[in-house]
Scaffold this motif. Structure first.
Motif, PDB file in Angstrom:
ATOM      1  N   LEU A   1      -2.307   7.988   7.536  1.00 45.71           N
ATOM      2  CA  LEU A   1      -2.318   6.920   8.535  1.00 45.71           C
ATOM      3  C   LEU A   1      -2.832   5.672   7.832  1.00 45.71           C
ATOM      4  O   LEU A   1      -3.878   5.704   7.180  1.00 45.71           O
ATOM      5  CB  LEU A   1      -3.239   7.271   9.708  1.00 45.71           C
ATOM      6  N   TYR A   2      -2.081   4.599   7.926  1.00 47.42           N
ATOM      7  CA  TYR A   2      -2.438   3.344   7.274  1.00 47.42           C
ATOM      8  C   TYR A   2      -2.834   2.341   8.342  1.00 47.42           C
ATOM      9  O   TYR A   2      -2.135   2.189   9.345  1.00 47.42           O
ATOM     10  CB  TYR A   2      -1.251   2.783   6.483  1.00 47.42           C
TER      11      TYR A   2
ATOM     12  N   LEU B   1       0.798  -1.226   0.000  1.00 52.76           N
ATOM     13  CA  LEU B   1       0.000   0.000   0.000  1.00 52.76           C
ATOM     14  C   LEU B   1       0.828   1.272   0.000  1.00 52.76           C
ATOM     15  O   LEU B   1       0.482   2.237  -0.657  1.00 52.76           O
ATOM     16  CB  LEU B   1      -0.902   0.034   1.241  1.00 52.76           C
ATOM     17  N   ALA B   2       1.890   1.297   0.799  1.00 48.54           N
ATOM     18  CA  ALA B   2       2.646   2.528   1.022  1.00 48.54           C
ATOM     19  C   ALA B   2       4.060   2.383   0.466  1.00 48.54           C
ATOM     20  O   ALA B   2       4.832   1.567   0.952  1.00 48.54           O
ATOM     21  CB  ALA B   2       2.701   2.835   2.518  1.00 48.54           C
TER      22      ALA B   2
ATOM     23  N   PHE C   1      -3.341  -3.279  12.858  1.00 47.70           N
ATOM     24  CA  PHE C   1      -2.065  -2.592  12.991  1.00 47.70           C
ATOM     25  C   PHE C   1      -2.165  -1.265  12.257  1.00 47.70           C
ATOM     26  O   PHE C   1      -2.888  -1.141  11.280  1.00 47.70           O
ATOM     27  CB  PHE C   1      -0.935  -3.413  12.372  1.00 47.70           C
ATOM     28  N   GLU C   2      -1.402  -0.276  12.736  1.00 46.26           N
ATOM     29  CA  GLU C   2      -1.369   0.996  12.029  1.00 46.26           C
ATOM     30  C   GLU C   2       0.062   1.497  11.913  1.00 46.26           C
ATOM     31  O   GLU C   2       0.936   1.133  12.699  1.00 46.26           O
ATOM     32  CB  GLU C   2      -2.265   2.040  12.697  1.00 46.26           C
TER      33      GLU C   2
ATOM     34  N   VAL D   1      -4.678 -13.664   7.586  1.00 46.82           N
ATOM     35  CA  VAL D   1      -5.097 -13.186   6.275  1.00 46.82           C
ATOM     36  C   VAL D   1      -5.519 -11.721   6.398  1.00 46.82           C
ATOM     37  O   VAL D   1      -6.309 -11.383   7.286  1.00 46.82           O
ATOM     38  CB  VAL D   1      -6.294 -14.027   5.753  1.00 46.82           C
ATOM     39  N   PRO D   2      -5.011 -10.840   5.527  1.00 45.64           N
ATOM     40  CA  PRO D   2      -5.480  -9.451   5.547  1.00 45.64           C
ATOM     41  C   PRO D   2      -6.957  -9.399   5.153  1.00 45.64           C
ATOM     42  O   PRO D   2      -7.337  -9.947   4.118  1.00 45.64           O
ATOM     43  CB  PRO D   2      -4.621  -8.752   4.500  1.00 45.64           C
ATOM     44  N   THR D   3      -7.782  -8.778   5.989  1.00 45.72           N
ATOM     45  CA  THR D   3      -9.213  -8.706   5.699  1.00 45.72           C
ATOM     46  C   THR D   3      -9.687  -7.293   5.375  1.00 45.72           C
ATOM     47  O   THR D   3     -10.703  -7.136   4.714  1.00 45.72           O
ATOM     48  CB  THR D   3     -10.044  -9.265   6.868  1.00 45.72           C
ATOM     49  N   SER D   4      -8.956  -6.278   5.854  1.00 42.05           N
ATOM     50  CA  SER D   4      -9.347  -4.915   5.489  1.00 42.05           C
ATOM     51  C   SER D   4      -8.151  -3.976   5.601  1.00 42.05           C
ATOM     52  O   SER D   4      -7.219  -4.220   6.364  1.00 42.05           O
ATOM     53  CB  SER D   4     -10.499  -4.410   6.358  1.00 42.05           C
ATOM     54  N   THR D   5      -8.213  -2.910   4.813  1.00 44.86           N
ATOM     55  CA  THR D   5      -7.205  -1.859   4.865  1.00 44.86           C
ATOM     56  C   THR D   5      -7.908  -0.515   4.915  1.00 44.86           C
ATOM     57  O   THR D   5      -9.039  -0.367   4.438  1.00 44.86           O
ATOM     58  CB  THR D   5      -6.278  -1.900   3.632  1.00 44.86           C
ATOM     59  N   GLU D   6      -7.241   0.437   5.505  1.00 47.40           N
ATOM     60  CA  GLU D   6      -7.788   1.793   5.592  1.00 47.40           C
ATOM     61  C   GLU D   6      -6.631   2.769   5.472  1.00 47.40           C
ATOM     62  O   GLU D   6      -5.575   2.581   6.077  1.00 47.40           O
ATOM     63  CB  GLU D   6      -8.496   1.989   6.925  1.00 47.40           C
ATOM     64  N   ILE D   7      -6.838   3.815   4.677  1.00 50.03           N
ATOM     65  CA  ILE D   7      -5.861   4.875   4.534  1.00 50.03           C
ATOM     66  C   ILE D   7      -6.577   6.185   4.856  1.00 50.03           C
ATOM     67  O   ILE D   7      -7.597   6.498   4.253  1.00 50.03           O
ATOM     68  CB  ILE D   7      -5.273   4.952   3.106  1.00 50.03           C
TER      69      ILE D   7
END
Length: 159
Positions: A125-126, A87-88, A115-116, A149-155
């Motif tokens: 902020l990720y 992502l980053a 995690f952030e 397993v990654p289930t969601s992401t937020e930026i």
């Protein structure tokens, strides 16, 4: 001869991990420090992505890991770091830079951890949420061997 060389490699690896840990703690402390312009109003954009979990793909991943490949998939922090690295661009890929902000049992009996990470400039902020599912236990044979397993992401982007 070979033992001394192995001991040197182990010592070097431990020292490197310790150094990375210290840098990660300092970076975490700096991201928690209030910015000088805290009183100024900032506009924020938020981008979220909740993934649809393909059960057969996750089961195949679990089989792959259970057969001795990609052990890092059993570590929530490393899975979140790998997702954040995608992502980053400015993220180094080191799991020590991530802050765990929540760890809670979910309704399906698995675990979920969020995690952030924020870059030094504080413009974004990720957040990455990873989860492990109890329906993988028959394949994994042990709850500690279940893959995350990654289930969601937020930026969140601060202007």
């Amino acid at each position: 001869m070979g033992t001394k060389l192995s001991e040197k490699k182990i010592r070097a690896g431990v020292m490197r991990a310790f150094g990375i840990g210290v840098v990660g703690m300092l970076a975490g402390a700096m991201t928690l420090a209030p910015p000088p312009a805290a009183g100024a109003a900032r506009e924020e954009d938020r981008i979220t992505n909740d993934r649809n979990i393909n059960r057969s793909e996750v089961e195949n991943l679990q089989r792959w890991v259970s057969s001795g490949h990609a052990d890092w998939c059993k570590d929530a922090r490393l899975v979140a770091a790998e997702e954040l690295w995608r992502l980053a661009v400015e993220y180094s890929g080191d799991g020590f830079e991530l802050n765990a902000i929540s760890a809670e049992p979910t309704a399906n009996g698995g675990n979920r951890v969020t995690f952030e990470w924020a870059p030094m400039d504080g413009r974004a902020l990720y957040r990455v949420t990873v989860e492990r599912f109890d329906w993988l236990l028959p394949i994994a044979k042990d709850s500690e061997s279940i893959v995350w397993v990654p289930t969601s992401t937020e930026i969140r982007i601060h202007e």
